[in-house]
Design a protein around this motif. Structure first.
Motif, mmCIF file in Angstrom:
data_model
loop_
_atom_site.group_PDB
_atom_site.id
_atom_site.type_symbol
_atom_site.label_atom_id
_atom_site.label_comp_id
_atom_site.label_asym_id
_atom_site.label_seq_id
_atom_site.Cartn_x
_atom_site.Cartn_y
_atom_site.Cartn_z
ATOM 1 N N MET A 64 0.840 -1.185 0.000
ATOM 2 C CA MET A 64 0.000 0.000 0.000
ATOM 3 C C MET A 64 0.882 1.244 0.000
ATOM 4 N N ARG A 65 0.457 2.230 -0.703
ATOM 5 C CA ARG A 65 1.217 3.473 -0.787
ATOM 6 C C ARG A 65 0.799 4.392 0.364
ATOM 7 N N GLN A 66 1.793 4.916 1.074
ATOM 8 C CA GLN A 66 1.520 5.840 2.182
ATOM 9 C C GLN A 66 1.796 7.267 1.717
ATOM 10 N N PRO A 67 1.062 8.242 2.274
ATOM 11 C CA PRO A 67 1.302 9.641 1.880
ATOM 12 C C PRO A 67 2.680 10.098 2.360
ATOM 13 N N ALA A 68 3.243 11.053 1.628
ATOM 14 C CA ALA A 68 4.568 11.578 1.968
ATOM 15 C C ALA A 68 4.509 12.337 3.287
ATOM 16 N N SER A 69 5.563 12.208 4.053
ATOM 17 C CA SER A 69 5.640 12.911 5.341
ATOM 18 C C SER A 69 5.942 14.379 5.098
ATOM 19 N N SER A 70 5.330 15.235 5.899
ATOM 20 C CA SER A 70 5.537 16.678 5.727
ATOM 21 C C SER A 70 6.147 17.282 6.982
ATOM 22 N N GLY A 71 7.198 16.728 7.494
ATOM 23 C CA GLY A 71 7.828 17.313 8.675
ATOM 24 C C GLY A 71 8.306 16.225 9.612
ATOM 25 N N LEU A 72 8.226 16.512 10.897
ATOM 26 C CA LEU A 72 8.659 15.536 11.884
ATOM 27 C C LEU A 72 7.758 14.314 11.839
ATOM 28 N N TRP A 73 8.345 13.169 11.999
ATOM 29 C CA TRP A 73 7.569 11.940 11.866
ATOM 30 C C TRP A 73 6.761 11.621 13.111
ATOM 31 N N MET A 74 7.009 12.311 14.188
ATOM 32 C CA MET A 74 6.257 12.073 15.405
ATOM 33 C C MET A 74 5.878 13.419 16.008
ATOM 34 N N GLU A 75 4.629 13.571 16.357
ATOM 35 C CA GLU A 75 4.181 14.829 16.939
ATOM 36 C C GLU A 75 4.846 15.047 18.291
ATOM 37 N N GLY A 76 5.405 16.220 18.508
ATOM 38 C CA GLY A 76 6.064 16.541 19.770
ATOM 39 C C GLY A 76 7.528 16.163 19.818
ATOM 40 N N LEU A 77 8.071 15.613 18.745
ATOM 41 C CA LEU A 77 9.466 15.208 18.748
ATOM 42 C C LEU A 77 10.402 16.418 18.849
ATOM 43 N N GLY A 78 10.015 17.545 18.265
ATOM 44 C CA GLY A 78 10.833 18.748 18.333
ATOM 45 C C GLY A 78 11.000 19.239 19.763
ATOM 46 N N VAL A 79 9.929 19.202 20.546
ATOM 47 C CA VAL A 79 10.004 19.621 21.951
ATOM 48 C C VAL A 79 10.953 18.710 22.721
ATOM 49 N N PHE A 80 10.845 17.425 22.489
ATOM 50 C CA PHE A 80 11.737 16.474 23.156
ATOM 51 C C PHE A 80 13.185 16.695 22.755
ATOM 52 N N LEU A 81 13.430 16.949 21.465
ATOM 53 C CA LEU A 81 14.804 17.153 20.994
ATOM 54 C C LEU A 81 15.436 18.399 21.609
ATOM 55 N N VAL A 82 14.665 19.465 21.785
ATOM 56 C CA VAL A 82 15.202 20.674 22.423
ATOM 57 C C VAL A 82 15.589 20.388 23.865
ATOM 58 N N MET A 83 14.717 19.705 24.604
ATOM 59 C CA MET A 83 15.027 19.388 26.010
ATOM 60 C C MET A 83 16.225 18.460 26.104
ATOM 61 N N ALA A 84 16.308 17.468 25.229
ATOM 62 C CA ALA A 84 17.436 16.534 25.265
ATOM 63 C C ALA A 84 18.738 17.232 24.895
ATOM 64 N N GLY A 118 7.858 21.560 28.563
ATOM 65 C CA GLY A 118 7.637 20.661 27.430
ATOM 66 C C GLY A 118 6.412 19.791 27.617
ATOM 67 N N CYS A 119 6.234 19.263 28.810
ATOM 68 C CA CYS A 119 5.041 18.448 29.094
ATOM 69 C C CYS A 119 3.778 19.284 28.970
ATOM 70 N N TRP A 120 3.834 20.524 29.460
ATOM 71 C CA TRP A 120 2.690 21.425 29.361
ATOM 72 C C TRP A 120 2.328 21.639 27.888
ATOM 73 N N ALA A 121 3.348 21.890 27.055
ATOM 74 C CA ALA A 121 3.098 22.135 25.634
ATOM 75 C C ALA A 121 2.524 20.899 24.950
ATOM 76 N N LEU A 122 3.011 19.714 25.303
ATOM 77 C CA LEU A 122 2.537 18.500 24.656
ATOM 78 C C LEU A 122 1.139 18.098 25.133
ATOM 79 N N LEU A 123 0.806 18.386 26.381
ATOM 80 C CA LEU A 123 -0.498 17.991 26.903
ATOM 81 C C LEU A 123 -1.615 18.963 26.538
ATOM 82 N N ARG A 124 -1.279 20.165 26.100
ATOM 83 C CA ARG A 124 -2.315 21.144 25.760
ATOM 84 C C ARG A 124 -3.051 20.774 24.487
ATOM 85 N N GLY A 125 -2.381 20.203 23.523
ATOM 86 C CA GLY A 125 -3.037 19.866 22.270
ATOM 87 C C GLY A 125 -3.222 21.095 21.389
#
Length: 150
Positions: free
Chosen positions: A1-21, A61-68
Protein backbone atom coordinates in the motif's frame (compact mmCIF):
# COMPACT_ATOMS: atom_id res chain seq x y z
CA UNK A 1 0.00 0.00 0.00
CA UNK A 2 1.22 3.47 -0.79
CA UNK A 3 1.52 5.84 2.18
CA UNK A 4 1.30 9.64 1.88
CA UNK A 5 4.57 11.58 1.97
CA UNK A 6 5.64 12.91 5.34
CA UNK A 7 5.54 16.68 5.73
CA UNK A 8 7.83 17.31 8.68
CA UNK A 9 8.66 15.54 11.88
CA UNK A 10 7.57 11.94 11.87
CA UNK A 11 6.26 12.07 15.41
CA UNK A 12 4.18 14.83 16.94
CA UNK A 13 6.06 16.54 19.77
CA UNK A 14 9.47 15.21 18.75
CA UNK A 15 10.83 18.75 18.33
CA UNK A 16 10.00 19.62 21.95
CA UNK A 17 11.74 16.47 23.16
CA UNK A 18 14.80 17.15 20.99
CA UNK A 19 15.20 20.67 22.42
CA UNK A 20 15.03 19.39 26.01
CA UNK A 21 17.44 16.53 25.26
CA UNK A 22 19.91 18.89 23.57
CA UNK A 23 19.93 21.28 26.53
CA UNK A 24 20.43 18.33 28.88
CA UNK A 25 23.33 17.08 26.77
CA UNK A 26 25.00 20.51 26.76
CA UNK A 27 24.64 20.75 30.55
CA UNK A 28 26.05 17.25 30.92
CA UNK A 29 29.05 17.95 28.66
CA UNK A 30 29.87 21.32 30.24
CA UNK A 31 29.38 20.13 33.82
CA UNK A 32 32.99 19.16 34.63
CA UNK A 33 34.45 22.47 33.41
CA UNK A 34 34.87 25.47 35.70
CA UNK A 35 34.81 29.03 34.47
CA UNK A 36 37.23 31.37 36.19
CA UNK A 37 36.02 34.88 36.85
CA UNK A 38 38.60 37.14 38.49
CA UNK A 39 35.99 39.15 40.37
CA UNK A 40 34.30 36.17 42.07
CA UNK A 41 36.85 33.39 41.73
CA UNK A 42 35.93 29.99 40.36
CA UNK A 43 32.29 29.73 39.34
CA UNK A 44 30.84 26.25 38.95
CA UNK A 45 27.61 25.08 37.38
CA UNK A 46 26.18 23.12 40.28
CA UNK A 47 24.20 19.95 39.89
CA UNK A 48 21.28 21.53 41.71
CA UNK A 49 21.02 24.45 39.31
CA UNK A 50 21.33 22.12 36.30
CA UNK A 51 18.61 19.85 37.68
CA UNK A 52 16.39 22.85 38.36
CA UNK A 53 16.80 24.07 34.78
CA UNK A 54 16.04 20.62 33.38
CA UNK A 55 12.98 20.31 35.64
CA UNK A 56 11.65 23.66 34.38
CA UNK A 57 12.31 22.69 30.74
CA UNK A 58 10.67 19.29 31.20
CA UNK A 59 7.61 20.85 32.87
CA UNK A 60 7.26 23.40 30.05
CA UNK A 61 7.64 20.66 27.43
CA UNK A 62 5.04 18.45 29.09
CA UNK A 63 2.69 21.42 29.36
CA UNK A 64 3.10 22.14 25.63
CA UNK A 65 2.54 18.50 24.66
CA UNK A 66 -0.50 17.99 26.90
CA UNK A 67 -2.32 21.14 25.76
CA UNK A 68 -3.04 19.87 22.27
CA UNK A 69 -4.21 22.03 19.37
CA UNK A 70 -6.16 25.22 20.10
CA UNK A 71 -9.81 24.38 20.71
CA UNK A 72 -9.17 20.63 21.15
CA UNK A 73 -11.64 19.44 23.79
CA UNK A 74 -10.17 15.92 23.89
CA UNK A 75 -6.67 17.09 24.92
CA UNK A 76 -5.48 15.99 28.39
CA UNK A 77 -5.41 19.68 29.41
CA UNK A 78 -8.29 21.33 27.49
CA UNK A 79 -8.61 25.08 26.98
CA UNK A 80 -10.48 26.83 29.78
CA UNK A 81 -9.69 24.31 32.53
CA UNK A 82 -8.50 25.29 36.00
CA UNK A 83 -5.01 24.04 35.20
CA UNK A 84 -4.82 26.35 32.17
CA UNK A 85 -6.02 29.32 34.23
CA UNK A 86 -3.43 28.54 36.93
CA UNK A 87 -0.73 28.25 34.26
CA UNK A 88 -1.77 31.66 32.93
CA UNK A 89 -1.33 33.20 36.38
CA UNK A 90 2.10 31.57 36.72
CA UNK A 91 3.08 32.97 33.30
CA UNK A 92 1.89 36.45 34.31
CA UNK A 93 3.78 36.28 37.59
CA UNK A 94 6.96 35.15 35.81
CA UNK A 95 6.60 38.04 33.36
CA UNK A 96 6.16 40.57 36.16
CA UNK A 97 9.21 39.18 38.00
CA UNK A 98 11.25 39.30 34.79
CA UNK A 99 10.21 42.91 34.13
CA UNK A 100 11.13 43.79 37.73
CA UNK A 101 14.55 42.19 37.29
CA UNK A 102 15.06 44.21 34.11
CA UNK A 103 14.14 47.41 35.96
CA UNK A 104 16.65 46.51 38.68
CA UNK A 105 19.36 45.98 36.03
CA UNK A 106 18.57 49.35 34.50
CA UNK A 107 18.70 51.15 37.85
CA UNK A 108 22.00 49.48 38.81
CA UNK A 109 23.52 50.40 35.44
CA UNK A 110 22.43 54.04 35.66
CA UNK A 111 23.50 54.48 39.30
CA UNK A 112 27.01 53.15 38.70
CA UNK A 113 27.52 54.86 35.32
CA UNK A 114 29.31 57.97 36.58
CA UNK A 115 31.82 56.17 38.80
CA UNK A 116 32.85 53.58 36.21
CA UNK A 117 35.61 53.46 33.62
CA UNK A 118 37.01 50.89 31.23
CA UNK A 119 35.52 47.41 31.52
CA UNK A 120 33.21 48.55 34.33
CA UNK A 121 31.70 51.12 31.97
CA UNK A 122 31.10 48.34 29.45
CA UNK A 123 29.32 46.22 32.07
CA UNK A 124 27.17 49.21 33.01
CA UNK A 125 26.36 49.68 29.34
CA UNK A 126 25.22 46.04 29.21
CA UNK A 127 22.97 46.72 32.20
CA UNK A 128 21.60 49.97 30.75
CA UNK A 129 20.86 48.40 27.36
CA UNK A 130 19.89 44.94 28.61
CA UNK A 131 17.57 46.21 31.34
CA UNK A 132 14.95 47.65 28.97
CA UNK A 133 15.18 44.54 26.77
CA UNK A 134 14.45 42.31 29.76
CA UNK A 135 11.61 44.65 30.78
CA UNK A 136 10.03 44.37 27.32
CA UNK A 137 10.35 40.57 27.30
CA UNK A 138 8.82 40.36 30.80
CA UNK A 139 5.93 42.64 29.87
CA UNK A 140 5.30 40.68 26.67
CA UNK A 141 5.16 37.50 28.72
CA UNK A 142 2.89 39.04 31.36
CA UNK A 143 0.51 40.78 28.97
CA UNK A 144 0.19 38.02 26.35
CA UNK A 145 -3.34 36.75 25.93
CA UNK A 146 -4.08 33.04 26.09
CA UNK A 147 -5.07 30.96 23.09
CA UNK A 148 -8.75 31.21 23.87
CA UNK A 149 -8.58 35.01 24.37
CA UNK A 150 -7.07 35.77 20.94
Amino acid sequence: MRQPASSGLWMEGLGVFLVMATVGLVIHLLGPFKAYRPSIGAAQWTQGSAMGLMFALSAAGCWALLRGAPGDTTAPIPDGSRVVRAGGWVRRLAGILLAGWGAWLLVVGIRAWGASAGIDRMMNLVFVVGGPIVIVVGLALALRRGRSGA
